[in-house]
Design an enzyme around this catalytic site. Structure first.
Site, PDB file in Angstrom:
ATOM      1  N   ALA A 150       0.782  -1.233   0.000  1.00 18.39           N
ATOM      2  CA  ALA A 150       0.000   0.000   0.000  1.00 18.39           C
ATOM      3  C   ALA A 150       0.813   1.282   0.000  1.00 18.39           C
ATOM      4  O   ALA A 150       0.287   2.334  -0.356  1.00 18.39           O
ATOM      5  CB  ALA A 150      -0.954   0.000   1.200  1.00 18.39           C
ATOM      6  N   GLY A 151       2.075   1.247   0.420  1.00 13.37           N
ATOM      7  CA  GLY A 151       2.847   2.475   0.495  1.00 13.37           C
ATOM      8  C   GLY A 151       3.148   3.059  -0.875  1.00 13.37           C
ATOM      9  O   GLY A 151       3.299   2.309  -1.842  1.00 13.37           O
ATOM     10  N   PRO A 152       3.216   4.395  -0.981  1.00 18.23           N
ATOM     11  CA  PRO A 152       3.042   5.385   0.090  1.00 18.23           C
ATOM     12  C   PRO A 152       1.599   5.805   0.360  1.00 18.23           C
ATOM     13  O   PRO A 152       1.365   6.680   1.184  1.00 18.23           O
ATOM     14  CB  PRO A 152       3.850   6.579  -0.420  1.00 18.23           C
ATOM     15  CG  PRO A 152       3.731   6.485  -1.906  1.00 18.23           C
ATOM     16  CD  PRO A 152       3.703   5.015  -2.231  1.00 18.23           C
ATOM     17  N   GLY A 167      -1.236   6.525  -2.072  1.00 16.46           N
ATOM     18  CA  GLY A 167      -2.130   7.209  -3.005  1.00 16.46           C
ATOM     19  C   GLY A 167      -3.262   6.329  -3.502  1.00 16.46           C
ATOM     20  O   GLY A 167      -4.435   6.717  -3.458  1.00 16.46           O
ATOM     21  N   GLU A 182       1.749  -2.876   4.454  1.00  7.95           N
ATOM     22  CA  GLU A 182       2.996  -2.229   4.035  1.00  7.95           C
ATOM     23  C   GLU A 182       4.140  -2.739   4.914  1.00  7.95           C
ATOM     24  O   GLU A 182       4.011  -2.804   6.131  1.00  7.95           O
ATOM     25  CB  GLU A 182       2.867  -0.711   4.144  1.00  7.95           C
ATOM     26  CG  GLU A 182       4.145   0.059   3.879  1.00  7.95           C
ATOM     27  CD  GLU A 182       4.797  -0.289   2.555  1.00  7.95           C
ATOM     28  OE1 GLU A 182       6.025  -0.521   2.557  1.00  7.95           O
ATOM     29  OE2 GLU A 182       4.093  -0.340   1.531  1.00  7.95           O
ATOM     30  N   ASP A 198       4.968  -8.241   6.098  1.00 10.19           N
ATOM     31  CA  ASP A 198       5.538  -8.714   4.848  1.00 10.19           C
ATOM     32  C   ASP A 198       4.414  -9.321   4.012  1.00 10.19           C
ATOM     33  O   ASP A 198       3.808 -10.319   4.411  1.00 10.19           O
ATOM     34  CB  ASP A 198       6.620  -9.754   5.147  1.00 10.19           C
ATOM     35  CG  ASP A 198       7.293 -10.288   3.895  1.00 10.19           C
ATOM     36  OD1 ASP A 198       6.851  -9.962   2.780  1.00 10.19           O
ATOM     37  OD2 ASP A 198       8.269 -11.055   4.039  1.00 10.19           O
ATOM     38  N   CYS A 252       4.281  -0.440 -12.179  1.00  8.29           N
ATOM     39  CA  CYS A 252       4.641   0.811 -12.842  1.00  8.29           C
ATOM     40  C   CYS A 252       5.851   0.538 -13.730  1.00  8.29           C
ATOM     41  O   CYS A 252       6.873   1.213 -13.654  1.00  8.29           O
ATOM     42  CB  CYS A 252       4.942   1.892 -11.813  1.00  8.29           C
ATOM     43  SG  CYS A 252       5.108   3.519 -12.564  1.00  8.29           S
TER      44      CYS A 252
END
Length: 451
Positions: free
Chosen positions: A267-269, A271, A291, A317, A387
């Site tokens: 989930a980090g960071p 958005g 996270e 983890d 990404c």
């Protein structure tokens, strides 16, 4: 060095040199280093914009400028003092990539080197930059880049300033006809994009032009997004449209039966988690974020906690997720990746990643996806996203998990994003976004179901 000499050094160029050093020595990220350096030097307005373009542009075009400098220096660049080389790169960017008059680019860089290194090093910088100023960028590319006909990827590596292995990997993903356009798009700084978190803010209250594909986004023409009231309140945030579409694709996917428990496994960071939590709240569902790192877990909690829809953030983890088998209705796995789809906003990433990193990340991606498949219930939806468009991280990871887990099948995610054209992914039913086609980061999306 005399006090008079020190007074001639331009603060904006000193700040840009500080950014380059922090990125090189401390593994800093350009977009995170810049605000602190600007504040340290008390720079704003036009000076801040100049520093941003000078530092980020220099980092982005490093391979091009190093090829030029190598032709102007009679020894290998590795033998040039690091601070001097950083300054020479700044001077070269002013000469070849900005509208700075040659005499100003050279004299201010020489002053900078004299102040930061030595008088003798300043003389060396003066001689080198005068050679650089003898040609424009096109002239230098014709002289130093490999021939495009005999070595097209080698030419692009210099002309568009990407490591050769990255050019090879991106060409495999996007195709030879499009790779030059993709690399060129990586060198164009993206505009700031905002997202209105549904139920907490409307797009109408945000300044800027509506994004073409996300119903919650706008792109800003300029200004500080922190000055937007909805952003300051946490009801909206800064988020690339591609990332918004990842969250929307999961939220729009059909599920059968219960639709209450949503999970963001990496989930980090925060958005995507913030947007998913807002979407979940509108349906009476709740999102749990996972996270690994403490500071990033805190960022998730901060981003998503300003409204309903967040059940909590667990520091754990995700390869050993703290959830029972078949317990989640919707799962987002935005897996750690090379980030080669976000080189517009993270210019330093192209110089840090290696083929060895790719191999390690693929192993992690497969482990995370296998764990996500364990947690997904039959009838639910699992969205795998990266990404990065690199096939080893996209099609090959998905194919491997399908081969290893016969209970999984690949569904068509394109129906969740019907407004996005020309986005066919490398596997049937997957989506691949592109900077040069869609104006987004190069996000890959695959929707998985458990029988």
């Amino acid at each position: 060095m005399s006090g008079r000499g020190r007074q001639r050094v331009d603060p904006a160029r000193v700040a840009a040199l500080d950014v380059l050093r922090a990125v090189r020595v401390e593994d800093g990220y350009t977009n995170l280093v810049l605000p602190a350096v600007l504040a340290q030097h008390g720079l704003g307005g036009r000076d801040a914009a100049f520093v941003t373009e000078l530092a980020a542009g220099t980092i982005r075009r490093r391979a091009t400028y190093d090829a030029v400098l190598a032709a102007c220096i009679d020894r290998p660049l590795r033998k040039v003092e690091s601070a001097v080389l950083d300054a020479l790169r700044l001077g070269t960017h002013q000469l070849l990539g900005m509208r700075v008059p040659a005499h100003a680019a050279i004299s201010t860089t020489v002053d900078l080197v004299r102040a930061k290194v030595s008088h003798g090093a300043g003389g060396f910088a003066n001689a080198v930059l005068r050679k650089v100023s003898a040609r424009d960028l096109d002239g230098w590319l014709a002289a130093v880049a490999p021939d495009a006909g005999s070595d097209p990827h080698g030419h692009l590596a210099v002309a568009e300033s990407h490591p050769r292995w990255v050019v090879d990997a991106l060409a495999e993903a996007v195709g030879e006809d499009d790779v030059a356009a993709l690399l060129a798009a990586d060198n164009v700084p993206p505009r700031v994009t905002l997202v209105a978190r549904p139920g907490r803010a409307s797009r109408d209250e945000l300044p800027g032009a509506p994004t073409p594909y996300s119903p919650y986004g706008v792109t800003l023409d300029g200004g500080d997004p922190a000055g937007v009231p909805a952003v300051a309140d946490g009801r909206a945030g800064v988020q690339d449209e591609g990332s918004q579409l990842v969250a929307l694709a999961l939220a729009n996917a059909a599920v059968t039966g219960r639709d209450e428990r949503w999970v963001d496994l990496c989930a980090g960071p925060g958005g995507k988690a913030a947007l998913l939590a807002a979407l979940a709240a509108e349906r009476g569902a709740a999102l749990t974020g996972v996270e690994l790192h403490h500071h990033r877990a805190r960022l998730v909690a901060r981003a998503a906690a300003a409204g309903p829809g967040l059940a909590g953030v667990v520091q754990a983890d995700a390869t050993r997720a703290p959830f029972a088998d078949a317990s989640a209705d919707r799962i987002l796995l935005d897996a750690p990746c090379t980030g080669l789809g976000a080189l517009r906003r993270r210019p330093e990433a192209r110089w840090r990643r290696t083929p060895g990193d790719l191999a390690e990340l693929v192993t992690l991606q497969r482990a995370l996806l296998a764990e996500a498949a364990r947690v997904l219930r039959p009838g639910g939806a699992l969205l795998y996203a990266t990404c990065s468009p690199v096939l080893a991280e996209t099609a090959e990871v998905v194919t491997a998990i399908l081969d290893a887990h016969p209970q999984l099948r690949l569904d068509d995610v394109r129906g969740s994003l019907p407004a996005v054209p020309d986005a066919e992914g490398p596997l049937p039913g997957t989506v691949q976004l592109w900077p040069h086609r869609h104006g987004t980061d190069a996000m890959f999306l695959a929707l998985l179901r458990r029988e």
